[in-house]
Design a protein around this motif. Structure first.
Motif, PDB file in Angstrom:
ATOM      1  N   TYR A 165      45.427 -16.440   2.374  1.00 24.27           N
ATOM      2  CA  TYR A 165      44.008 -16.683   2.638  1.00 24.27           C
ATOM      3  C   TYR A 165      43.239 -15.413   2.318  1.00 24.27           C
ATOM      4  N   PRO A 166      41.921 -15.527   2.092  1.00 23.85           N
ATOM      5  CA  PRO A 166      41.114 -14.308   1.912  1.00 23.85           C
ATOM      6  C   PRO A 166      40.758 -13.691   3.263  1.00 23.85           C
ATOM      7  N   PHE A 167      40.951 -12.374   3.369  1.00 27.03           N
ATOM      8  CA  PHE A 167      40.626 -11.635   4.582  1.00 27.03           C
ATOM      9  C   PHE A 167      39.767 -10.436   4.213  1.00 27.03           C
ATOM     10  N   ALA A 168      38.904 -10.052   5.160  1.00 21.98           N
ATOM     11  CA  ALA A 168      38.059  -8.882   4.959  1.00 21.98           C
ATOM     12  C   ALA A 168      37.682  -8.300   6.309  1.00 21.98           C
ATOM     13  N   ALA A 169      37.160  -7.070   6.293  1.00 19.95           N
ATOM     14  CA  ALA A 169      36.675  -6.451   7.519  1.00 19.95           C
ATOM     15  C   ALA A 169      35.355  -7.100   7.930  1.00 19.95           C
ATOM     16  N   PRO A 170      35.088  -7.219   9.226  1.00 20.14           N
ATOM     17  CA  PRO A 170      33.833  -7.841   9.678  1.00 20.14           C
ATOM     18  C   PRO A 170      32.592  -7.140   9.128  1.00 20.14           C
ATOM     19  N   LYS A 171      32.658  -5.831   8.887  1.00 25.80           N
ATOM     20  CA  LYS A 171      31.471  -5.144   8.375  1.00 25.80           C
ATOM     21  C   LYS A 171      31.164  -5.535   6.931  1.00 25.80           C
ATOM     22  N   LEU A 172      32.171  -6.020   6.202  1.00 23.89           N
ATOM     23  CA  LEU A 172      31.935  -6.494   4.840  1.00 23.89           C
ATOM     24  C   LEU A 172      31.522  -7.954   4.821  1.00 23.89           C
ATOM     25  N   VAL A 173      32.134  -8.758   5.667  1.00 23.00           N
ATOM     26  CA  VAL A 173      31.814 -10.186   5.743  1.00 23.00           C
ATOM     27  C   VAL A 173      31.484 -10.500   7.210  1.00 23.00           C
ATOM     28  N   PRO A 174      30.270 -10.175   7.664  1.00 24.43           N
ATOM     29  CA  PRO A 174      29.932 -10.375   9.079  1.00 24.43           C
ATOM     30  C   PRO A 174      29.767 -11.849   9.452  1.00 24.43           C
ATOM     31  N   THR A 175      29.396 -12.678   8.481  1.00 24.24           N
ATOM     32  CA  THR A 175      29.235 -14.106   8.730  1.00 24.24           C
ATOM     33  C   THR A 175      29.958 -14.865   7.625  1.00 24.24           C
ATOM     34  N   PRO A 176      30.370 -16.099   7.880  1.00 24.50           N
ATOM     35  CA  PRO A 176      31.059 -16.873   6.829  1.00 24.50           C
ATOM     36  C   PRO A 176      30.219 -16.987   5.566  1.00 24.50           C
ATOM     37  N   LEU A 177      30.894 -16.880   4.435  1.00 28.76           N
ATOM     38  CA  LEU A 177      30.248 -16.993   3.135  1.00 28.76           C
ATOM     39  C   LEU A 177      30.823 -18.167   2.368  1.00 28.76           C
ATOM     40  N   PRO A 178      30.007 -18.848   1.574  1.00 30.27           N
ATOM     41  CA  PRO A 178      30.571 -19.874   0.687  1.00 30.27           C
ATOM     42  C   PRO A 178      31.433 -19.203  -0.368  1.00 30.27           C
ATOM     43  N   PRO A 179      32.386 -19.943  -0.937  1.00 34.43           N
ATOM     44  CA  PRO A 179      33.318 -19.328  -1.893  1.00 34.43           C
ATOM     45  C   PRO A 179      32.637 -18.608  -3.050  1.00 34.43           C
ATOM     46  N   GLU A 180      31.545 -19.189  -3.576  1.00 32.39           N
ATOM     47  CA  GLU A 180      30.910 -18.549  -4.727  1.00 32.39           C
ATOM     48  C   GLU A 180      30.309 -17.185  -4.367  1.00 32.39           C
ATOM     49  N   GLU A 181      29.866 -17.014  -3.115  1.00 32.04           N
ATOM     50  CA  GLU A 181      29.361 -15.717  -2.675  1.00 32.04           C
ATOM     51  C   GLU A 181      30.508 -14.749  -2.386  1.00 32.04           C
ATOM     52  N   LEU A 182      31.580 -15.283  -1.837  1.00 33.38           N
ATOM     53  CA  LEU A 182      32.735 -14.442  -1.534  1.00 33.38           C
ATOM     54  C   LEU A 182      33.306 -13.818  -2.799  1.00 33.38           C
ATOM     55  N   LEU A 183      33.298 -14.583  -3.881  1.00 40.72           N
ATOM     56  CA  LEU A 183      33.877 -14.107  -5.139  1.00 40.72           C
ATOM     57  C   LEU A 183      33.018 -13.026  -5.803  1.00 40.72           C
ATOM     58  N   LYS A 184      31.810 -12.789  -5.303  1.00 44.67           N
ATOM     59  CA  LYS A 184      30.970 -11.727  -5.836  1.00 44.67           C
ATOM     60  C   LYS A 184      31.282 -10.369  -5.206  1.00 44.67           C
ATOM     61  N   LEU A 185      32.052 -10.385  -4.113  1.00 46.00           N
ATOM     62  CA  LEU A 185      32.429  -9.154  -3.442  1.00 46.00           C
ATOM     63  C   LEU A 185      33.587  -8.479  -4.171  1.00 46.00           C
ATOM     64  N   PRO A 186      33.841  -7.204  -3.901  1.00 45.06           N
ATOM     65  CA  PRO A 186      35.021  -6.564  -4.504  1.00 45.06           C
ATOM     66  C   PRO A 186      36.305  -7.287  -4.103  1.00 45.06           C
ATOM     67  N   LEU A 187      37.089  -7.655  -5.076  1.00 46.64           N
ATOM     68  CA  LEU A 187      38.317  -8.406  -4.839  1.00 46.64           C
ATOM     69  C   LEU A 187      39.519  -7.479  -5.048  1.00 46.64           C
ATOM     70  N   LEU A 188      40.253  -7.260  -4.004  1.00 46.80           N
ATOM     71  CA  LEU A 188      41.394  -6.352  -4.059  1.00 46.80           C
ATOM     72  C   LEU A 188      42.612  -7.076  -4.621  1.00 46.80           C
ATOM     73  N   ARG A 189      43.340  -6.418  -5.511  1.00 50.51           N
ATOM     74  CA  ARG A 189      44.511  -7.012  -6.140  1.00 50.51           C
ATOM     75  C   ARG A 189      45.747  -6.220  -5.746  1.00 50.51           C
ATOM     76  N   ASP A 190      46.742  -6.935  -5.230  1.00 50.65           N
ATOM     77  CA  ASP A 190      48.005  -6.263  -4.875  1.00 50.65           C
ATOM     78  C   ASP A 190      49.194  -6.990  -5.469  1.00 50.65           C
ATOM     79  N   ARG A 191      48.959  -7.908  -6.377  1.00 50.41           N
ATOM     80  CA  ARG A 191      50.040  -8.677  -7.007  1.00 50.41           C
ATOM     81  C   ARG A 191      49.774  -8.753  -8.503  1.00 50.41           C
ATOM     82  N   ARG A 192      50.845  -8.912  -9.252  1.00 52.64           N
ATOM     83  CA  ARG A 192      50.694  -9.012 -10.703  1.00 52.64           C
ATOM     84  C   ARG A 192      50.066 -10.354 -11.098  1.00 52.64           C
TER      85      ARG A 192
END
Length: 295
Positions: A165-192
């Motif tokens: 699932y997508p997780f973030a710190a509350p200070k970055l996502v203080p309220t629920p966002l729709p997927p299209e808005e969430l995808l505008k945030l920095p997306l961290l990659r830890d897998r190939r």
């Protein structure tokens, strides 16, 4: 009618030598010298009238007859050992556990207090590695690893198939966002794998902008970056349990997917030791909710 049984010491010597395919390895395990193993094995061959090992330039190898005999007597010796250990009131021993660093720190370590309380005489030796230890060389007794398609040809009970699932710190996502808005945030990659592209497809959104390269963070660094509010991470839900409960992370969406599973990989023959069986059973009990979909 009396049973026709070879001497137990001969059976133990043969069984250990057969597992290691080495008289020296058997001698080290049983704490005897090489000649004692050889003497017991040769005596057993004379009694059975069959050759159990063939000599190689460096060591020995089981014959077909030896392999069949080993497969037959190993479960019997294991049952004898298990029946005997019932009389030991306090199980003891050492278990070397090789696990992925993030899984070790975020899921395993917070639960170890329960294990130490219940089994104070069992010593767990933890080693956190990104690469799987060579269990055939006894670098560890058990390993906790993530597999995309499950381990092949290994004894490896399932621990968790919890989804990402997508997780973030509350200070970055203080309220629920729709997927299209969430995808505008920095997306961290830890897998190939391009997991964010797959998540966007499930959410019915255009794929996020392609990364400039295949560079990715180590899993631990990506997770810590999410905790610090630097971006959103797709992580398996069991890893985030403690941080969710304590308010350091929020789950940003109910859209998730499975891309693999965590397994407990067991070295060959290691379950003949009561300490390892206790750890396996405890671990499977602790992770039961992760296999039933409960978080």
């Amino acid at each position: 009618m009396p049973r026709s049984l070879p001497p137990l010491n001969a059976l133990r010597a043969f069984e250990a030598a057969g597992r290691h395919e080495s008289f020296s390895g058997a001698a080290e395990e049983l704490n005897v010298n090489h000649s004692a193993i050889s003497r017991h094995v040769r005596g057993l061959e004379d009694r059975l009238g069959a050759q159990l090992f063939r000599d190689l330039p460096r060591g020995v190898a089981l014959t077909q007859a030896g392999a069949r005999y080993l497969a037959a007597i190993t479960p019997a010796l294991d049952r004898i050992a298990e029946a005997t250990e019932v009389f030991h009131q306090r199980p003891a021993g050492q278990v070397t556990v090789d696990a992925e660093p993030l899984f070790t720190m975020k899921w395993l370590v917070p639960r170890l207090g329960d294990f130490y309380t219940r089994f104070p005489d069992v010593e767990l030796r933890l080693q956190a590695n990104s690469e799987l230890a060579d269990l055939s060389r006894y670098e560890a007794d058990v390993a906790l690893r993530f597999f995309h398609a499950g381990p092949a040809n290994q004894a490896a009970p399932l621990l968790s198939d919890a989804p990402l699932y997508p997780f973030a710190a509350p200070k970055l996502v203080p309220t629920p966002l729709p997927p299209e808005e969430l995808l505008k945030l920095p997306l961290l990659r830890d897998r190939r794998e391009d997991t964010w592209r797959h998540w966007a497809k499930l959410a019915g959104c255009p794929p996020p902008a392609a990364a400039a390269s295949d560079w990715r963070m180590r899993a631990r660094l990506a997770y810590e970056s999410a905790l610090a509010g630097h971006g959103v991470i797709l992580a398996s839900s069991e890893l985030a349990q403690t941080d969710l409960a304590e308010g350091r992370l929020v789950q940003c969406s109910d859209i998730g997917f499975r891309m693999g599973s965590y397994h407990l990989v067991l070295a060959e023959g290691v379950l003949r030791r009561s300490a390892v069986r206790l750890f396996r059973d405890w671990l499977l009990d602790q992770s039961a909710a992760l296999r039933s979909g409960k978080q």
